[in-house]
Enzyme design. Structure first.
Site, PDB file in Angstrom:
ATOM      1  CG  HIS A   1      -3.892   3.176 -11.704  1.00 28.35           C
ATOM      2  ND1 HIS A   1      -4.920   3.512 -10.865  1.00 28.35           N
ATOM      3  CD2 HIS A   1      -2.939   4.111 -11.503  1.00 28.35           C
ATOM      4  CE1 HIS A   1      -4.616   4.605 -10.189  1.00 28.35           C
ATOM      5  NE2 HIS A   1      -3.414   4.983 -10.564  1.00 28.35           N
TER       6      HIS A   1
ATOM      7  CG  ASP B   1      -7.286   1.242  -9.837  1.00 24.82           C
ATOM      8  OD1 ASP B   1      -6.423   0.509 -10.352  1.00 24.82           O
ATOM      9  OD2 ASP B   1      -7.126   2.469  -9.673  1.00 24.82           O
TER      10      ASP B   1
ATOM     11  CB  SER C   1      -2.214   6.175  -7.755  1.00 20.10           C
ATOM     12  OG  SER C   1      -2.991   7.041  -8.533  1.00 20.10           O
TER      13      SER C   1
END
Length: 480
Positions: free
Chosen positions: A129, A159, A233
């Site tokens: 993402h 992911d 992230s």
């Protein structure tokens, strides 16, 4: 070269520090004795003692030293891992309305995330993402160097994504065996929350095997209370030996202190497949699975307390050939206990198509073993991102220019400048941020260039431009 301090065990230091603090204070409610009178001649000589309060002062000093060693242990971990952590900046299209838009820059043109160096030859692990929708990806290393990155491949189901930069002898971070990590052990997260590069947070490993979040197709997360925020992230969650336990991927918005990371065991598997083929070819056994809940275990005759309950079997799948049926409960695979459906799914993913795996199955209270030959799911690859389009799809660098009258020159003069006439969508020039109407003040160090100079400079596939816009002057690098 300065010698590195040895990493001290925090598990030992913390009790010592707390014990030292306890000795530094008098016990609550304990009376303080009054000073005694001088001894009589018949009394025995007093026993020599240290000065009043010296014991407490010594204990307090010891506790401070213990706390300093505790801090040094954390700092040593950061010194070891930080060079392997990178900051990732992506240029994305406008109008992003997905639930993960906060991690991609809120739908704006630029977004920031984190990554960790996977191999010394330039492979970098991050989240899918972070780079989803990217038209250009820039990686900034701890030493300040900046590189354009290409996307090796991505796996939306977990992911995860793998990038590569043109650099060698990079400080790759070792990956831990996340399966053996202990819940309650100290962990450190490093990343770029809200673009604040190389931010360090600490906490503990709160849980393992978390699923059911509903964001990704494959969910088997490590949970931590180390502070995780947008921009973290793709960064690493590491243990006190400086090994990567997981790749930080999300926070649970309805609570505080709940961050989730993809385990290192899964991250390593995805990275290996992406490096080998550029995509993740997931294996399966051809069944539908669900957790064996206490309610189901009580309702199914002679069911085991834990396991993965088969609810459907594909007629032509591997499980059908191995005589598995709906209602069977898988209790182990290759000798490893299966507590729930996610345990079985994860273990199957770690093996290649064509491999045989042995399952322990409970059927109606009877136990038996069966071998299943794994097959590929043949899932379609994820959509190609703009950054993955090859240079051959774009003529040159996607930049057209022309000689034009210099708007800065006095009236009546014939001075000219090079003006950008057009920029091809998703071309190297577009990804570098060049816009129609830009004036090129300098090209590869040559000031006041002509359109012919620009055309000649593009032949090596690289341009260093100094650009003038109505309210700014800036440099940008165009790279095929």
């Amino acid at each position: 070269m300065t010698a590195r301090r040895p990493v001290t065990s925090l598990a030992l230091l913390l009790p010592l520090a707390l014990a030292g603090l306890a000795h530094a204070q008098p016990a609550p409610g304990r009376p303080v004795p009054a000073p005694s009178a001088a001894p009589s001649p018949a009394a025995p000589p007093p026993i020599a003692t240290s000065a009043p309060g010296s014991r407490g002062a010594a204990a307090a000093s010891g506790s401070i030293q213990d706390l300093r060693r505790l801090g040094d242990a954390f700092a040593d971990v950061v010194d070891k891992v930080a060079p392997s952590v990178v900051q990732i900046e992506v240029a994305v299209g406008d109008g992003d309305t997905s639930p993960l838009r906060l991690f991609r820059g809120g739908g704006e043109r630029r977004g920031v995330g984190s990554g960790v160096i996977y191999s010394a030859d330039g492979a970098i692990l991050t989240n899918n993402h972070v780079i989803d929708g990217a038209r250009a990806i820039t990686v900034r290393l701890r030493d300040g160097r900046t590189f354009y990155a290409r996307l090796v491949g991505r796996d939306p189901s977990t992911d995860l994504a793998l990038l590569r930069i043109d650099a060698r002898n990079l400080p790759a971070a070792p990956l831990a065996d996340s399966d053996t990590a202990r819940v309650g052990s100290w962990v450190v997260a490093i990343g770029s929350p809200f673009g604040l590069g190389y931010t360090v947070t600490t906490g503990v490993l709160s849980a393992k095997g978390r699923g059911g979040v509903g964001v990704n197709a494959v969910e088997d997360y490590l949970q931590t209370d180390a502070s995780i925020n947008p921009g973290n992230s793709g960064g690493p969650l590491v243990d006190l030996d400086g090994r990567v336990l997981g790749i930080n991927t999300m926070i649970v918005s309805r609570g505080q202190g709940i961050g989730l990371a993809v385990p290192a065991v899964m991250a390593r598997r995805v990275a290996e497949l992406l490096l080998k083929t550029g995509r993740v070819d997931r294996t399966w056994i051809g069944v539908g699975l669900q957790d064996l809940t206490p309610e189901l275990a009580a309702a199914i005759p002679s069911a085991p307390p834990l396991g993965a309950l088969i609810n459907t079997v594909s007629p032509s799948g591997p499980a059908s050939k191995a005589n598995l049926n709906p209602g069977d409960v898988v209790t182990s695979i290759l000798g490893k206990p299966v507590r729930d459906a996610q345990d079985l799914i994860r273990e199957i993913f770690l093996h290649d198509a064509g491999e045989a795996v042995t399952l322990d199955v409970n059927r109606g209270g009877k136990r038996y073993q069966t071998k299943v030959i794994l097959e590929s799911r043949n899932e379609p690859p994820p959509p190609v991102l703009p950054v993955q389009r090859t240079a051959s799809q774009q003529p040159g660098l996607g930049l057209t220019v022309r000689d034009a009258a210099d708007p800065r020159s006095p009236p009546g003069t014939k001075a000219t400048v090079v003006r950008v006439n057009g920029v091809a969508t998703d071309s190297p020039a577009d990804r570098a941020g060049v816009k129609p109407g830009d004036i090129l003040l300098e090209v590869d160090g040559k000031q006041q260039p002509t359109a012919a100079d620009v055309e000649a400079a593009t032949r090596d596939g690289r341009l260093l431009l100094r650009i003038q816009r109505p309210n700014a002057v800036l440099y940008t690098a165009v790279h095929r």
